[in-house]
Motif scaffolding. Structure first.
Motif, PDB file in Angstrom:
ATOM      1  N   GLN A   1      22.810 -16.598  52.665  1.00 33.05           N
ATOM      2  CA  GLN A   1      23.770 -17.318  51.824  1.00 33.05           C
ATOM      3  C   GLN A   1      23.530 -17.019  50.347  1.00 33.05           C
ATOM      4  O   GLN A   1      24.475 -16.960  49.556  1.00 33.05           O
ATOM      5  CB  GLN A   1      23.686 -18.813  52.092  1.00 33.05           C
ATOM      6  CG  GLN A   1      23.877 -19.204  53.556  1.00 33.05           C
ATOM      7  CD  GLN A   1      24.989 -18.420  54.228  1.00 33.05           C
ATOM      8  OE1 GLN A   1      26.141 -18.447  53.797  1.00 33.05           O
ATOM      9  NE2 GLN A   1      24.650 -17.704  55.299  1.00 33.05           N
TER      10      GLN A   1
ATOM     11  N   ASN B   1      19.503 -18.719  55.445  1.00 35.23           N
ATOM     12  CA  ASN B   1      19.673 -19.252  54.098  1.00 35.23           C
ATOM     13  C   ASN B   1      19.576 -18.156  53.036  1.00 35.23           C
ATOM     14  O   ASN B   1      20.314 -18.165  52.050  1.00 35.23           O
ATOM     15  CB  ASN B   1      18.639 -20.341  53.826  1.00 35.23           C
ATOM     16  CG  ASN B   1      18.917 -21.622  54.597  1.00 35.23           C
ATOM     17  OD1 ASN B   1      20.023 -21.848  55.081  1.00 35.23           O
ATOM     18  ND2 ASN B   1      17.906 -22.467  54.720  1.00 35.23           N
TER      19      ASN B   1
ATOM     20  N   GLY C   1      25.915 -26.473  48.608  1.00 36.87           N
ATOM     21  CA  GLY C   1      24.982 -26.119  49.665  1.00 36.87           C
ATOM     22  C   GLY C   1      25.585 -26.180  51.042  1.00 36.87           C
ATOM     23  O   GLY C   1      26.618 -26.831  51.261  1.00 36.87           O
TER      24      GLY C   1
ATOM     25  N   GLN D   1      25.131 -20.809  44.901  1.00 37.12           N
ATOM     26  CA  GLN D   1      26.369 -20.966  45.671  1.00 37.12           C
ATOM     27  C   GLN D   1      27.447 -21.667  44.845  1.00 37.12           C
ATOM     28  O   GLN D   1      28.634 -21.345  44.954  1.00 37.12           O
ATOM     29  CB  GLN D   1      26.085 -21.756  46.946  1.00 37.12           C
ATOM     30  CG  GLN D   1      25.233 -20.993  47.945  1.00 37.12           C
ATOM     31  CD  GLN D   1      24.972 -21.808  49.199  1.00 37.12           C
ATOM     32  OE1 GLN D   1      24.206 -22.766  49.187  1.00 37.12           O
ATOM     33  NE2 GLN D   1      25.625 -21.430  50.290  1.00 37.12           N
TER      34      GLN D   1
ATOM     35  N   ILE E   1      18.976 -22.313  46.267  1.00 30.64           N
ATOM     36  CA  ILE E   1      20.012 -21.383  46.721  1.00 30.64           C
ATOM     37  C   ILE E   1      21.374 -21.989  46.434  1.00 30.64           C
ATOM     38  O   ILE E   1      22.309 -21.302  46.000  1.00 30.64           O
ATOM     39  CB  ILE E   1      19.819 -21.050  48.212  1.00 30.64           C
ATOM     40  CG1 ILE E   1      18.587 -20.161  48.395  1.00 30.64           C
ATOM     41  CG2 ILE E   1      21.060 -20.360  48.780  1.00 30.64           C
ATOM     42  CD1 ILE E   1      18.258 -19.844  49.835  1.00 30.64           C
TER      43      ILE E   1
ATOM     44  N   THR F   1      20.695 -25.393  52.430  1.00 29.64           N
ATOM     45  CA  THR F   1      20.477 -24.463  51.328  1.00 29.64           C
ATOM     46  C   THR F   1      20.231 -25.182  50.003  1.00 29.64           C
ATOM     47  O   THR F   1      19.659 -24.602  49.084  1.00 29.64           O
ATOM     48  CB  THR F   1      21.648 -23.477  51.166  1.00 29.64           C
ATOM     49  OG1 THR F   1      22.875 -24.204  51.005  1.00 29.64           O
ATOM     50  CG2 THR F   1      21.748 -22.556  52.372  1.00 29.64           C
TER      51      THR F   1
END
Length: 462
Positions: free
Chosen positions: A305, A302, A78, A190, A186, A254
């Motif tokens: 991302q 965000n 994150g 990632q 999220i 995130t």
């Protein structure tokens, strides 16, 4: 024996090999039940548990029938204050169970303060009782104000003395359970990008689209684009929900962004004492990165991302197009949610946005906080001057609930919270805590049913 109405469905096991690590809960010296959310428990068939059974499952973490055989500490990366950190994951919590509610939606039970995991780093894996009390209050208030939030399911005091640098220590400890539609962040995506794990990315996309379905989206869209379109709609709507509620989350990293669009993981949150776009909740947010007025911008960032992570399996153009819709979706969500809280019928985004501008200007000029403002002018009542003129074309949505005849609005400002905690800390008196929850729920009844969140299956069976 399986409780009546309880429908276990641990779908996460299809991803468990690479999504999480099996862990065990801490062995706490005590388990004193402080909060059980029977309203939420009824939705998943667990309200019939007696207190001893409740403590066994949510204080000692005996597996629920037919559910996860062992809790999973989820893995993710994150951006923390927009600086990438690959050393994350569930450090003081885990996914405990999954089940269907009465509408067929898959829900998660996740924990906070349940002990150390492989991702604890230097942390003790514990939660302060004050932190748990604050989370109950935050989730109850947000739910009453129509915000799509996780719900605090259980709080059990655990008898350990904790040392913390941001509150008087030693302080009391607790383990908390939350009920959410999911715990995929999220930051989960990632991590897969960082590992170049395209097969796992495809599997996670399939899981999310099946578990949290939303509108079909653009014609011919790939799974990655469909998911991003849904998440952009959900987080644009969530940003509007926070703004209309006058709520400052405080830590919009995130790894705190749930792709279901649910607000969750409450730390240094605050409600606005007055309308101030620069108001900041976290004492460590020295630059005001997550200030009240920057929340929409941050959630848009965000979403960006997530788009970057999805480039592992999708070309850029459709992702860029999906991301570009955030501003218009946020504006539309603000319009409908502002009118809902104000108690007037929407007249279209342009007219509604003009009304919002007058309301904001009124709050700034008068120093009135959003709770007091919306209470005073519910359905257009009490307005004078420019505000009365702006409200004149709108039709009132009247309610005869006695809350609207109270002398003042229900609030949850920092002084309110500290006064509730002081009674617990100094006298072990929970009267004010339970009284506040009852008052907040009464306010929620006065507002009526919340608007449905954006980016979900419009049938409601998501």
């Amino acid at each position: 024996m399986q409780p009546h109405g309880y429908q276990p469905d641990p779908q996460i096991l299809t991803l468990a090999q690479w999504l999480g690590d099996p862990v065990a809960a801490a062995d706490f010296p005590a388990t004193t039940l402080r909060w059980r959310n029977d309203r939420a428990a009824a939705e998943v068939g667990l309200d019939t548990l007696d207190d001893a059974q409740w403590i066994a499952h949510f204080g000692r973490f005996a597996p629920l029938p037919g559910n996860l055989p062992q809790p999973l500490a989820l893995r993710y990366h994150g951006h923390q204050f927009q600086v990438y950190n690959p050393e994350l994951g569930d450090g003081r919590g885990f996914l405990f169970a999954q089940m269907r509610d009465h509408a067929g939606r898959l829900l998660d039970l996740g924990t906070k303060g349940s002990g150390q995991t492989p991702w604890s780093r230097q942390g003790d894996g514990r939660l302060t009782l004050k932190g748990a009390v604050r989370e109950v209050l935050a989730t109850e208030m947000l739910e009453a104000l129509g915000v799509n939030t996780s719900r605090t399911f259980s709080v059990i005091e655990t008898g350990e003395a904790l040392w913390r640098g941001d509150e008087p220590s030693p302080t009391r400890s607790a383990v908390m359970v939350r009920l959410s539609h999911g715990h995929i962040r999220i930051g989960t995506f990632q991590r897969l990008l960082a590992l170049d794990a395209s097969a796992e990315m495809h599997a996670l996309l399939d899981y999310c689209l099946a578990t949290f379905p939303g509108p079909a989206g653009s014609a011919g869209a790939s799974p990655a684009t469909r998911l991003l379109e849904q998440v952009v709609a959900r987080l644009a709507d969530l940003a509007a929900q926070w703004m209309v509620a006058g709520f400052v989350h405080g830590v919009l990293n995130t790894d705190n962004m749930n792709i279901t669009g649910e607000s969750f993981d409450y730390g240094p949150w605050r409600w606005l004492p007055r309308w101030d776009s620069q108001f900041t909740a976290a004492y460590f947010d020295h630059q005001g990165l997550y200030a009240f007025g920057r929340q929409p911008q941050t959630l848009h960032w965000n979403c960006g991302q997530l788009a970057v992570a999805l480039r592992l399996v999708e070309d850029a153009p459709p992702l860029i197009a999906a991301l570009g819709r955030f501003p218009e979706l946020y504006r539309a969500a603000m319009a409908r949610r502002w009118c809902w809280r104000l108690g007037v019928t929407p007249r279209g985004v342009e007219a509604d946005s003009a009304l919002i501008a007058v309301c904001e200007k009124t709050m700034v000029e008068t120093g009135q906080g959003p709770d007091a403002f919306f209470f005073a002018h519910r359905g257009g009542r009490g307005a004078t001057g420019a505000l009365a003129e702006a409200l004149a074309p709108f039709q009132a949505v009247l309610s005869d609930h006695p809350y609207w005849a109270d002398s003042q609005a229900q609030t949850l400002l920092i002084d309110d919270v500290e006064a509730i905690w002081a009674q617990i800390a100094e006298h072990d008196d929970w009267t004010a805590f339970y009284g506040a929850i009852a008052a907040i729920r009464r306010m929620g009844q006065a507002h009526g049913p919340a608007l449905p969140p954006a980016g979900h299956d419009p049938s409601g069976h998501d």
